[in-house]
Design an enzyme around this catalytic site. Structure first.
Site: not given
Length: 143
Positions: A10-11, A18, A23, A74, A77, A98, A100, A107
């Protein structure tokens, strides 16, 4: 030729727009274009998928069983709470890395824990868009 499925959660379709301070300014399309060049140089066939919907991601993971040799993912969330995606990865037993863009451990507290990390071969985070390239290289090396 080995086949890898790239999944973006998502996103991630909003990359470049964003929170560029977190990012970066590259779009998902630009990252995929660069990753496709790397995949070609590694003799890897890369299939790319992005969705904001958990069920669609699970369907792609299931469809990778028997058709792909590995997954680069990735989860966005979903990393932090999708036991359904975790279980899908566990079910197909494909080597998965995985990735990111940001360092999730630097964070907000809720981003520090990954429910998917225990069922993947490794996690790469904090290297911006380069996390994808590092992840693909690691996955290919493992395969």
């Amino acid at each position: 030729m080995k086949k890898v499925l790239l999944i973006n959660g998502p996103n991630l379709n909003m990359l470049g727009v964003r929170e560029p301070g977190v990012y970066g300014t590259l779009s998902l399309e630009a990252i995929i274009q660069s990753l496709n060049k790397l995949a070609e140089s590694l003799s890897i066939e890369l299939a790319c998928f992005q969705s904001n919907h958990e069920g669609e991601i699970i369907d792609q993971i299931h469809a990778a069983f028997g058709t792909k040799d590995g997954i680069l993912m990735n989860p966005g969330a979903f990393t932090h709470y999708s036991y359904a995606i975790r279980d899908a990865l566990s079910a197909v037993q494909l080597p998965t890395v995985e990735v990111h863009i940001s360092n999730i451990h630097k964070r907000e507290e809720f981003r520090h824990h990954s429910v998917t990390a225990p069922v993947v071969i490794g996690q790469i985070c904090g290297f911006g868009a380069q996390s994808y390239e590092l992840g693909l290289r690691a996955l290919v090396s493992h395969m």
